[in-house]
Scaffold this motif. Structure first.
Motif, PDB file in Angstrom:
ATOM      1  N   ILE A  12       0.887  -1.167   0.019  1.00 32.36           N
ATOM      2  CA  ILE A  12       0.007   0.161   0.018  1.00 32.36           C
ATOM      3  C   ILE A  12       0.893   1.109   0.115  1.00 32.36           C
ATOM      4  N   GLU A  13       0.426   2.291  -0.844  1.00 32.86           N
ATOM      5  CA  GLU A  13       1.401   3.344  -0.817  1.00 32.86           C
ATOM      6  C   GLU A  13       0.386   4.550  -0.939  1.00 32.86           C
ATOM      7  N   ILE A  14       0.621   5.332   0.404  1.00 33.09           N
ATOM      8  CA  ILE A  14      -0.399   6.658   0.461  1.00 33.09           C
ATOM      9  C   ILE A  14       0.639   7.967   0.696  1.00 33.09           C
ATOM     10  N   ASN A  15       0.087   8.752  -0.165  1.00 29.05           N
ATOM     11  CA  ASN A  15       0.818  10.050  -0.030  1.00 29.05           C
ATOM     12  C   ASN A  15       0.044  11.164   0.183  1.00 29.05           C
ATOM     13  N   VAL A  16       0.195  12.037   1.241  1.00 26.77           N
ATOM     14  CA  VAL A  16      -0.460  12.976   1.559  1.00 26.77           C
ATOM     15  C   VAL A  16       0.057  14.390   1.539  1.00 26.77           C
ATOM     16  N   GLY A  68      -3.766  17.939   2.563  1.00 26.89           N
ATOM     17  CA  GLY A  68      -5.371  17.468   2.544  1.00 26.89           C
ATOM     18  C   GLY A  68      -5.517  16.814   1.317  1.00 26.89           C
ATOM     19  N   LYS A  69      -4.422  16.533   0.361  1.00 29.31           N
ATOM     20  CA  LYS A  69      -4.456  15.815  -0.835  1.00 29.31           C
ATOM     21  C   LYS A  69      -3.981  14.272  -0.467  1.00 29.31           C
ATOM     22  N   GLY A  70      -4.893  13.342  -0.531  1.00 31.75           N
ATOM     23  CA  GLY A  70      -4.360  12.068  -0.311  1.00 31.75           C
ATOM     24  C   GLY A  70      -4.567  11.329  -1.595  1.00 31.75           C
ATOM     25  N   VAL A  71      -3.303  10.361  -1.956  1.00 32.51           N
ATOM     26  CA  VAL A  71      -3.678   9.489  -2.962  1.00 32.51           C
ATOM     27  C   VAL A  71      -3.062   7.940  -2.334  1.00 32.51           C
ATOM     28  N   LEU A  72      -4.077   7.363  -2.593  1.00 35.00           N
ATOM     29  CA  LEU A  72      -3.867   5.764  -2.297  1.00 35.00           C
ATOM     30  C   LEU A  72      -3.868   4.827  -3.479  1.00 35.00           C
ATOM     31  N   SER A  73      -2.722   4.257  -3.524  1.00 35.94           N
ATOM     32  CA  SER A  73      -2.423   3.314  -4.760  1.00 35.94           C
ATOM     33  C   SER A  73      -1.354   2.225  -4.169  1.00 35.94           C
ATOM     34  N   GLY A  74      -0.945   1.531  -5.276  1.00 37.57           N
ATOM     35  CA  GLY A  74       0.064   0.317  -4.721  1.00 37.57           C
ATOM     36  C   GLY A  74      -0.463  -0.620  -5.331  1.00 37.57           C
ATOM     37  N   LYS A  75      -0.198  -2.017  -4.563  1.00 34.88           N
ATOM     38  CA  LYS A  75      -0.522  -3.291  -4.964  1.00 34.88           C
ATOM     39  C   LYS A  75      -1.611  -3.467  -4.045  1.00 34.88           C
ATOM     40  N   GLY A  85      -6.068  -4.465  -3.054  1.00 33.84           N
ATOM     41  CA  GLY A  85      -7.295  -5.172  -3.317  1.00 33.84           C
ATOM     42  C   GLY A  85      -8.425  -4.163  -3.683  1.00 33.84           C
ATOM     43  N   LYS A  86      -9.666  -4.951  -3.584  1.00 26.89           N
ATOM     44  CA  LYS A  86     -10.661  -4.027  -4.005  1.00 26.89           C
ATOM     45  C   LYS A  86     -11.477  -3.314  -2.702  1.00 26.89           C
ATOM     46  N   GLU A  87     -10.718  -3.798  -1.649  1.00 26.05           N
ATOM     47  CA  GLU A  87     -11.111  -2.901  -0.487  1.00 26.05           C
ATOM     48  C   GLU A  87     -10.743  -1.480  -0.629  1.00 26.05           C
ATOM     49  N   ASN A  88      -9.172  -1.572  -0.761  1.00 27.85           N
ATOM     50  CA  ASN A  88      -8.311  -0.202  -0.894  1.00 27.85           C
ATOM     51  C   ASN A  88      -8.832   0.452  -2.016  1.00 27.85           C
ATOM     52  N   GLU A  89      -9.346  -0.115  -3.078  1.00 23.68           N
ATOM     53  CA  GLU A  89      -9.718   0.682  -4.085  1.00 23.68           C
ATOM     54  C   GLU A  89     -11.038   1.629  -3.969  1.00 23.68           C
ATOM     55  N   VAL A  90     -11.911   0.968  -2.941  1.00 21.95           N
ATOM     56  CA  VAL A  90     -13.040   1.603  -2.678  1.00 21.95           C
ATOM     57  C   VAL A  90     -12.509   2.947  -1.896  1.00 21.95           C
ATOM     58  N   LEU A  91     -11.650   2.539  -0.991  1.00 20.66           N
ATOM     59  CA  LEU A  91     -11.197   3.726   0.026  1.00 20.66           C
ATOM     60  C   LEU A  91     -10.291   4.702  -0.693  1.00 20.66           C
ATOM     61  N   ALA A  92      -9.505   4.387  -1.656  1.00 20.02           N
ATOM     62  CA  ALA A  92      -9.108   5.322  -2.745  1.00 20.02           C
ATOM     63  C   ALA A  92     -10.050   6.086  -3.317  1.00 20.02           C
ATOM     64  N   LYS A  93     -11.212   5.639  -3.755  1.00 19.33           N
ATOM     65  CA  LYS A  93     -12.006   6.490  -4.518  1.00 19.33           C
ATOM     66  C   LYS A  93     -12.667   7.549  -3.368  1.00 19.33           C
ATOM     67  N   TRP A  94     -12.889   7.121  -2.172  1.00 18.99           N
ATOM     68  CA  TRP A  94     -13.446   8.082  -1.136  1.00 18.99           C
ATOM     69  C   TRP A  94     -12.485   9.051  -0.778  1.00 18.99           C
ATOM     70  N   ILE A  95     -11.290   8.702  -0.600  1.00 19.19           N
ATOM     71  CA  ILE A  95     -10.041   9.815  -0.456  1.00 19.19           C
ATOM     72  C   ILE A  95     -10.133  10.860  -1.661  1.00 19.19           C
ATOM     73  N   THR A  96     -10.121  10.458  -2.608  1.00 22.76           N
ATOM     74  CA  THR A  96     -10.268  11.359  -3.987  1.00 22.76           C
ATOM     75  C   THR A  96     -11.416  12.118  -4.073  1.00 22.76           C
TER      76      THR A  96
END
Length: 454
Positions: free
Chosen positions: A102-106, A109-116, A118-129
């Motif tokens: 998991i990679e998260i860069n903040v 106030g701007k957060g970007v969740l990426s990396g290798k 799963g589907k769970e973190n894909e949902v959270l990445a969309k919410w953060i965006t």
């Protein structure tokens, strides 16, 4: 038979190796400017527990790029659940699946969740965006001073998109799909309510974003879910009370008093009352107790009474809390033994340089007060009795010298948070001050003289 045993052992070892090898890496950077624009120097990973952020991991941020890296293994106990990463009240949700990178860069106030992931973190990445434009307003110093209309637009857009996202969550992980709707519901709510921290308000109720209008007209806190899913439940409740009653409805008073009335769940209301006292958020505890004390449930009654006693003792005119400690010969002395005299208590330690610097001034004050109705009690928080006894003997310290071993009433009930600390009590056993001036200043003598003839 021997071969079968050997094969079984090999499989067992392989299984153990696989289990041990289940690790997830969380890396990235966290650039957060706090008070006076000072950058955060640490980052934490934790989970929601009883409405609080329970820290599991911590990392120092590298000053050159504010980078961090965590290795999460089986020992942390946070696999297969939603956790939170961040600092200074700005948290981001992550799902710790096994063997993810998991990679998260903040940055401000701007957060970007990426990396290798799963589907769970894909949902959270969309919410953060989705929440980024709002978070850039409410979690940054740059947000203060932005026009109210910009907050209105950001809240309206973010809440609509977050709602649509959560309505369509279907990762195949039933527990996650259930939990994430609650977690992000409360995180969204907190992000929106932070607009009130930034001084944002509108002229009429109708001018506020529809989300705010709906929130303040709903029975939001009808169960204990906020305590289960939010790592900042108390902050959320206090902001709700502040925003709804003081800003939205233009009332005068305390957020804690107001929000207590908004909580329809008896269990949550009782828990909030306890938390409000623990956080020192009650302006007038006696009045608050009269209004809400009966709402504390029996299971929390003992804790409530203890907190109330510890809080009230700091108020001038309230009853002292008695304590008993030994002197160097083992004789026990109680605070109540000296009722009828003004009592000055010095809480100190032999290893405390500021404490030792006050000793000559305290001795001078004792000499000046000789023959008057005042007694001086020194309570050491040392744990090494021999060292304490030697110090007292070598310095020829006067007054009543006691040792607490850093425990008991003086530490717990008086909520000792540092030494030296001086306290003054009246002849009637009432608090004059539990955080009195030091003897190196004339204010302590003046305080004693003021009450000595009463």
């Amino acid at each position: 038979m021997k071969r079968l045993k050997f094969l079984s052992l090999s499989l067992l070892l392989m299984s153990a190796t696989v289990t041990f090898a289940q690790t997830t890496t969380i890396r990235g950077s966290f650039k957060k400017a706090g008070v006076q624009n000072i950058m955060a120097n640490e980052i934490y990973v934790g989970k929601a527990e009883n409405g609080n952020f329970k820290q599991v991991l911590a990392n120092i941020l590298k000053p050159e790029d504010y980078a961090f890296q965590f290795g999460v293994d089986n020992t942390t106990g946070i696999f297969d659940q939603i956790v939170f990463i961040g600092a200074q009240g700005e948290l981001y949700p992550l799902y710790v699946g096994k063997n993810e990178n998991i990679e998260i860069n903040v940055e401000r106030g701007k957060g970007v969740l990426s990396g290798k992931i799963g589907k769970e973190n894909e949902v959270l990445a969309k919410w953060i965006t989705i929440m980024t434009p709002l978070r850039q307003l409410v979690y940054t110093t740059e947000g203060r001073g932005k026009p109210a209309e910009q907050f209105h637009q950001a809240i309206t857009k973010a809440t609509a998109e977050a709602d649509a996202l959560l309505k369509n969550v279907n990762t195949g992980n039933r527990q996650f799909d259930k939990d994430v709707k609650q977690v992000l519901r409360y995180m969204t709510m907190l992000d929106v309510l932070h607009m009130f921290d930034q001084g944002i308000s509108f002229n009429t109720h109708e001018d506020y974003p529809q989300y705010i209008q709906n929130l303040f007209s709903s029975d939001v806190f009808k169960d204990m879910s906020v305590m289960e899913y939010s790592p900042l439940a108390f902050d959320l409740l206090m902001l709700y009370g502040f925003g709804k009653h003081i800003i939205y409805d233009h009332k005068m008073g305390s957020s804690a008093d107001f929000v207590t009335e908004d909580i329809s769940s008896p269990e949550l209301r009782s828990a909030f009352i306890i938390n409000a006292i623990e956080h020192g958020m009650i302006w007038d505890l006696k009045t608050f107790d009269e209004q809400h004390g009966a709402e504390v449930l029996p299971a929390q009654r003992e804790k409530y009474e203890l907190l109330k006693r510890r809080t009230l003792v700091n108020n001038e005119g309230e009853d002292w809390i008695d304590f008993t400690y030994p002197d160097a010969k083992g004789k026990m002395h109680s605070l109540s033994d000296y009722k009828g005299k003004v009592v000055v208590v010095d809480v100190w330690a032999t290893w405390c340089a500021p404490c030792k610097a006050e000793i000559p001034h305290l001795e001078t004050l004792e000499k000046e007060m000789k023959g008057k109705d005042v007694v001086f009690i020194s309570v050491s928080i040392d744990t090494d009795q021999a060292k304490w006894e030697q110090f007292v003997k070598e310095k020829g310290l006067g007054g009543v010298q006691l040792i607490s071993y850093n425990k008991g009433v003086i530490v717990d009930d008086y909520m000792l948070d540092g030494v030296p600390r001086f306290m003054v009590f009246s002849k009637q056993g009432k608090t004059v001050s539990t955080n009195a001036p030091r003897p190196s200043t004339p204010e302590l003598k003046a305080m004693i003289e003021k009450v000595i003839d009463n």
